[in-house]
Design a protein around this motif. Structure first.
Motif, PDB file in Angstrom:
ATOM      1  N   LYS A 167       0.802  -1.220   0.000  1.00 22.38           N
ATOM      2  CA  LYS A 167       0.000   0.000   0.000  1.00 22.38           C
ATOM      3  C   LYS A 167       0.840   1.278   0.000  1.00 22.38           C
ATOM      4  O   LYS A 167       0.343   2.342   0.362  1.00 22.38           O
ATOM      5  CB  LYS A 167      -0.914   0.021   1.236  1.00 22.38           C
ATOM      6  N   TYR A 168       2.089   1.177  -0.420  1.00 21.80           N
ATOM      7  CA  TYR A 168       2.957   2.353  -0.303  1.00 21.80           C
ATOM      8  C   TYR A 168       2.430   3.546  -1.088  1.00 21.80           C
ATOM      9  O   TYR A 168       2.353   4.658  -0.556  1.00 21.80           O
ATOM     10  CB  TYR A 168       4.382   2.036  -0.760  1.00 21.80           C
ATOM     11  N   VAL A 169       2.102   3.362  -2.346  1.00 21.16           N
ATOM     12  CA  VAL A 169       1.699   4.495  -3.190  1.00 21.16           C
ATOM     13  C   VAL A 169       0.464   5.181  -2.623  1.00 21.16           C
ATOM     14  O   VAL A 169       0.413   6.415  -2.513  1.00 21.16           O
ATOM     15  CB  VAL A 169       1.448   4.043  -4.646  1.00 21.16           C
ATOM     16  N   GLU A 170      -0.544   4.375  -2.232  1.00 15.84           N
ATOM     17  CA  GLU A 170      -1.769   4.956  -1.690  1.00 15.84           C
ATOM     18  C   GLU A 170      -1.501   5.727  -0.395  1.00 15.84           C
ATOM     19  O   GLU A 170      -2.023   6.824  -0.183  1.00 15.84           O
ATOM     20  CB  GLU A 170      -2.798   3.857  -1.427  1.00 15.84           C
ATOM     21  N   PHE A 171      -0.667   5.147   0.460  1.00 18.19           N
ATOM     22  CA  PHE A 171      -0.363   5.777   1.739  1.00 18.19           C
ATOM     23  C   PHE A 171       0.501   7.028   1.529  1.00 18.19           C
ATOM     24  O   PHE A 171       0.275   8.066   2.158  1.00 18.19           O
ATOM     25  CB  PHE A 171       0.345   4.756   2.639  1.00 18.19           C
ATOM     26  N   HIS A 172       1.473   6.923   0.651  1.00 18.39           N
ATOM     27  CA  HIS A 172       2.322   8.076   0.309  1.00 18.39           C
ATOM     28  C   HIS A 172       1.462   9.244  -0.157  1.00 18.39           C
ATOM     29  O   HIS A 172       1.622  10.387   0.300  1.00 18.39           O
ATOM     30  CB  HIS A 172       3.319   7.672  -0.780  1.00 18.39           C
ATOM     31  N   ASN A 173       0.544   8.975  -1.062  1.00 17.16           N
ATOM     32  CA  ASN A 173      -0.317  10.043  -1.583  1.00 17.16           C
ATOM     33  C   ASN A 173      -1.213  10.630  -0.498  1.00 17.16           C
ATOM     34  O   ASN A 173      -1.462  11.848  -0.472  1.00 17.16           O
ATOM     35  CB  ASN A 173      -1.162   9.508  -2.739  1.00 17.16           C
ATOM     36  N   ALA A 174      -1.699   9.782   0.394  1.00 14.06           N
ATOM     37  CA  ALA A 174      -2.554  10.271   1.485  1.00 14.06           C
ATOM     38  C   ALA A 174      -1.766  11.167   2.433  1.00 14.06           C
ATOM     39  O   ALA A 174      -2.268  12.213   2.886  1.00 14.06           O
ATOM     40  CB  ALA A 174      -3.146   9.081   2.249  1.00 14.06           C
ATOM     41  N   LEU A 175      -0.535  10.784   2.741  1.00 11.53           N
ATOM     42  CA  LEU A 175       0.307  11.607   3.610  1.00 11.53           C
ATOM     43  C   LEU A 175       0.630  12.942   2.946  1.00 11.53           C
ATOM     44  O   LEU A 175       0.638  13.995   3.602  1.00 11.53           O
ATOM     45  CB  LEU A 175       1.603  10.863   3.947  1.00 11.53           C
ATOM     46  N   MET A 176       0.886  12.916   1.661  1.00 11.68           N
ATOM     47  CA  MET A 176       1.187  14.150   0.939  1.00 11.68           C
ATOM     48  C   MET A 176      -0.031  15.064   0.830  1.00 11.68           C
ATOM     49  O   MET A 176       0.094  16.294   0.801  1.00 11.68           O
ATOM     50  CB  MET A 176       1.708  13.828  -0.469  1.00 11.68           C
ATOM     51  N   ALA A 177      -1.199  14.474   0.787  1.00 12.53           N
ATOM     52  CA  ALA A 177      -2.425  15.272   0.664  1.00 12.53           C
ATOM     53  C   ALA A 177      -2.859  15.872   1.996  1.00 12.53           C
ATOM     54  O   ALA A 177      -3.657  16.823   2.026  1.00 12.53           O
ATOM     55  CB  ALA A 177      -3.552  14.414   0.086  1.00 12.53           C
ATOM     56  N   GLN A 178      -2.353  15.342   3.093  1.00 13.88           N
ATOM     57  CA  GLN A 178      -2.734  15.822   4.414  1.00 13.88           C
ATOM     58  C   GLN A 178      -2.236  17.241   4.649  1.00 13.88           C
ATOM     59  O   GLN A 178      -1.067  17.545   4.453  1.00 13.88           O
ATOM     60  CB  GLN A 178      -2.174  14.883   5.484  1.00 13.88           C
TER      61      GLN A 178
END
Length: 259
Positions: A167-178
Motif C-alpha cells: 500500500k505504499y503508493v496509496e499511503f504516500h499520496n494520502a500523507l502528501m495530501a494531508q
C-alpha cells in the motif's frame, strides 16, 4: 525549501586592486634602500584612505565583486554536485530498498528527496504526479528524507513499512495530501483510510530494514550536500527546492537526451 544566505566576503575586488596601486606609489616615493617589507603607520593610513575614497566614489564595484564571487561559488558547487552524483550513482538510482513509481523499466530516472511535513514537497506533489502520468517511460525514485522533526520520522517509517502490505503508493499520496501538522494519531488514521492493518504497520515500522533505508538516505543526502526538501536529481543535475511542471519536463528531457 529553506536556504542559508552566504555572507559577503570581506576582501572585495576593488580593495585588492587599489592596494597594489597604492603600494607602488608609495614605493616609488621612498628612497632606495629605505624600503621595507612592511608598511609603517603613515603608509598604511594612506593606503586605507585610497581604498576608502575609491569605494565611496564607486560603491557599485562592491556589488559587482560580490555577484562575481557568488557566481563562481555557484559554478563550483554545481561541479562538485555533479561529481558527487557520479560517485554515488548506483546508490542514488538503483537502491532496491527505495520505492519506485512510474515505469520501473523507464529509460530515464528522476529522484526526489522529500519530507511528509514539508509544505514545498506537498506543493509540488501535483506536478510530480502529472510528470509521471504524462511520461510513460519515466522511472521515479522516492527518497524518504525525514528532517522536520519526530513526526516526519514516524511518517517515513510508516510509509516504508506499508510496502509490506502493498500500500505504499496509496499511503504516500494520502500523507502528501494531508494538510496541517502530522502526529502519530493522524498518521495511523490515514493508514487505516487506505486499508492498512495498523497493528501490523506499527510492528513493521521498527524493522531494521526500514530504519536502514532512512539512515542510508540521510547519509546519501550528506554526500550530495542536500540540506533541505524537496531536492530533485535529473540525470547529472541536482535541483534543490520546489520547481514547476514545465521545468520538470525540460530537465527530464535533458537527462533523457544525455542517456
Amino acid at each position: 525549501m529553506r536556504r542559508l544566505m552566504r555572507p559577503a566576503l570581506p576582501f572585495l575586488r576593488s580593495a585588492l586592486l587599489a592596494l597594489p596601486v597604492a603600494a607602488l606609489a608609495l614605493s616609488a616615493a621612498t628612497p632606495a634602500g629605505a624600503q621595507s617589507a612592511s608598511f609603517d603607520g603613515n603608509q598604511k593610513a594612506a593606503i586605507e584612505k585610497i581604498v576608502h575614497d575609491y569605494l565611496m566614489e564607486h560603491p557599485e564595484v562592491i556589488l559587482q565583486a560580490v555577484d562575481a564571487m557568488q557566481e563562481r561559488q555557484k559554478t563550483a558547487e554545481a561541479e562538485q554536485a555533479r561529481k558527487a552524483l557520479t560517485e554515488n550513482k548506483q546508490e542514488l538510482l538503483r537502491n532496491p530498498a527505495d520505492p519506485v513509481i512510474g515505469n520501473p523499466q523507464g529509460d530515464v530516472t528522476v529522484v526526489e528527496f522529500f519530507d511528509y511535513q514539508c509544505g514545498y514537497c506537498k506543493a509540488v506533489q501535483a506536478d510530480t504526479q502529472s510528470l509521471i502520468k504524462g511520461d510513460p517511460k519515466l522511472r521515479f525514485v522516492l527518497k524518504e528524507f525525514p528532517i522536520l522533526g519526530p513526526a516526519s520520522l514516524v511518517a517515513s517509517k510508516a510509509a516504508l513499512a506499508s510496502r509490506g502490505q502493498g500500500k505504499y503508493v496509496e499511503f504516500h499520496n494520502a500523507l502528501m495530501a494531508q494538510r496541517g501538522q502530522l502526529d502519530e494519531a493522524v498518521i495511523m488514521r490515514l493508514a487505516k483510510s487506505v486499508g492498512l492493518d495498523t497493528d501490523r504497520l506499527k510492528k513493521d515500522m521498527e524493522s531494521p530494514d526500514v530504519l536502514k533505508v532512512i539512515a542510508a538516505n540521510q547519509a546519501l543526502a550528506e554526500k550530495l550536500n542536500i540540506r533541505g526538501t524537496p531536492a530533485f536529481v535529473f540525470g547529472d543535475e541536482l535541483v534543490p527546492g520546489a520547481i514547476k511542471l514545465d521545468d520538470m519536463k525540460r530537465l527530464t528531457d535533458a537527462a533523457r537526451a544525455k542517456g
